[in-house]
Scaffold this motif. Structure first.
Motif, mmCIF file in Angstrom:
data_model
loop_
_atom_site.group_PDB
_atom_site.id
_atom_site.type_symbol
_atom_site.label_atom_id
_atom_site.label_comp_id
_atom_site.label_asym_id
_atom_site.label_seq_id
_atom_site.Cartn_x
_atom_site.Cartn_y
_atom_site.Cartn_z
ATOM 1 N N CYS A 1 0.883 -1.386 0.054
ATOM 2 C CA CYS A 1 0.061 0.027 0.066
ATOM 3 C C CYS A 1 0.830 1.340 0.017
ATOM 4 O O CYS A 1 0.443 2.134 -0.703
ATOM 5 C CB CYS A 1 -0.987 0.002 1.280
ATOM 6 S SG CYS A 1 -0.013 0.194 2.836
ATOM 7 N N ARG A 2 2.083 1.354 0.564
ATOM 8 C CA ARG A 2 2.710 2.434 0.736
ATOM 9 C C ARG A 2 2.203 3.690 1.522
ATOM 10 O O ARG A 2 2.359 4.803 1.356
ATOM 11 C CB ARG A 2 3.505 2.868 -0.681
ATOM 12 C CG ARG A 2 4.464 1.758 -0.997
ATOM 13 C CD ARG A 2 5.413 2.561 -2.006
ATOM 14 N NE ARG A 2 6.207 1.274 -2.531
ATOM 15 C CZ ARG A 2 7.449 1.674 -3.029
ATOM 16 N NH1 ARG A 2 7.959 2.874 -3.252
ATOM 17 N NH2 ARG A 2 8.309 0.419 -3.412
ATOM 18 N N CYS B 1 -1.235 -1.822 5.205
ATOM 19 C CA CYS B 1 -1.266 -3.153 4.896
ATOM 20 C C CYS B 1 -0.289 -3.972 5.663
ATOM 21 O O CYS B 1 -0.645 -5.168 5.859
ATOM 22 C CB CYS B 1 -1.028 -3.307 3.404
ATOM 23 S SG CYS B 1 0.790 -3.128 2.865
ATOM 24 N N GLY B 2 0.774 -3.471 6.072
ATOM 25 C CA GLY B 2 1.521 -4.360 6.886
ATOM 26 C C GLY B 2 2.521 -5.133 6.141
ATOM 27 O O GLY B 2 3.238 -6.000 6.779
ATOM 28 N N CYS C 1 5.401 -3.673 4.547
ATOM 29 C CA CYS C 1 6.714 -3.424 4.556
ATOM 30 C C CYS C 1 7.322 -3.783 6.034
ATOM 31 O O CYS C 1 6.605 -3.803 6.921
ATOM 32 C CB CYS C 1 6.749 -1.959 4.229
ATOM 33 S SG CYS C 1 6.023 -0.898 5.478
ATOM 34 N N CYS D 1 7.135 2.347 5.174
ATOM 35 C CA CYS D 1 6.947 3.036 3.811
ATOM 36 C C CYS D 1 6.427 4.500 4.103
ATOM 37 O O CYS D 1 6.344 5.194 3.196
ATOM 38 C CB CYS D 1 5.663 2.365 3.377
ATOM 39 S SG CYS D 1 4.375 2.201 4.134
HETATM 40 S S1 FES Z 1 3.579 -0.910 2.334
HETATM 41 FE FE1 FES Z 1 1.608 -1.186 3.446
HETATM 42 S S2 FES Z 1 2.077 -0.705 5.351
HETATM 43 FE FE2 FES Z 1 3.929 -0.170 4.478
#
Ligand code: FES
Ligand code: SF4
Length: 252
Positions: A58-59, A63-64, A66, A84
């Protein structure tokens, strides 16, 4: 900004890894940490080298996916921030930055900074389904939930399953993650029928997966990008105690 990176490179799960040094020139302070890695990777690809593998999706911090140790801290130096969402303005021109994968027996390295976090999925799967039939969405919304329980359940549900808590814990314990998952269902009326058997099943799988025990260090909560409180661990331990008194088994 001109930076020097020391990045963990490991070809695959069986290969021996090593820290490799790269220069990261002309980095904008407005870039995110992952954008900075993208720039480094573009340079590596142009030179015909293998880019650095890292997880992301997701950046946006939701989403968890990274996660990496940045100068020895899970997700880096900013509190309540995923890798991120970490921006390069938090570093200084000329900095050396060491980037490593999560280190835990239960999270084997797949490649470079990417680790296998499927142990978390197996713990969640062990929690099973709730047996309550809530009907359609309007019926489910009509079930009264005490405000305090709703607030606490929402706090627990904020866990994004990133694994930073495990990586930061000297015991590689997954207690904060499991406590968050156990609690967000255990606090709501719909989660009551399996409340105690759920905690037993999830902790059993947590142990089988090779995570360590909690010794109240607190580093898990300190690095958690969602600031999940250690109070949830105490809550889970209370539920586990009640489950023992009730003689709950996994299939109950
Ligand atoms: S890429 Fe989703 S939380 Fe960092
Ligand atoms: S408890 Fe926090 S650190 Fe652990 S997996 Fe959930 S969001 Fe990540």
């Amino acid at each position: 900004m001109n930076l020097t990176l020391h990045v963990w490179r490991q070809k695959d799960a069986k290969a021996e890894g090593t820290l490799t040094t790269y220069v990261a020139p002309d980095i904008s302070p407005d870039m995110s940490f992952l954008e900075m890695l993208d720039v480094v990777n573009e340079g590596l690809i142009e030179q015909g080298q293998e880019p650095i593998a890292f997880d992301h999706d997701c950046r946006e911090g939701i989403c968890g996916m990274c996660g990496m140790m940045i100068n020895g801290v899970a997700h880096g130096p900013e509190r309540a921030t995923t890798a991120c969402q970490l921006h390069m303005r938090h570093f200084r021109d000329g900095d050396d930055i060491t980037i490593e994968p999560w280190r835990a027996q239960a999270f084997p390295v797949i490649k470079d900074l990417v680790v296998d976090r499927s142990a978390f999925d197996r713990i969640v799967a062990a929690g099973g389904f709730i047996s309550v039939s809530t009907g359609g969405a309007p019926d489910a919304n009509a079930i009264p939930v005490p405000k305090a329980a709703a607030d606490q359940a929402m706090d627990a549900a904020a866990c994004i399953g990133c694994g930073a808590c495990v990586a930061a814990c000297p015991n590689a314990s997954a207690m904060l993650f499991v406590a968050a998952k156990v609690s967000h269902l255990g606090l709501l009326p719909q989660g009551q029928p399996e409340r105690y058997s759920r905690v037993v099943s999830m902790i059993e799988v947590m142990d089988q997966e090779g995570f360590g025990g909690c010794t109240n260090i607190g580093e898990c909560s300190a690095v958690c990008p969602k600031e999940i409180s250690m109070d949830f661990i105490a809550r889970m331990n209370r539920d586990l105690l009640v489950a023992a008194v009730k003689g709950k088994r996994i299939d109950e």
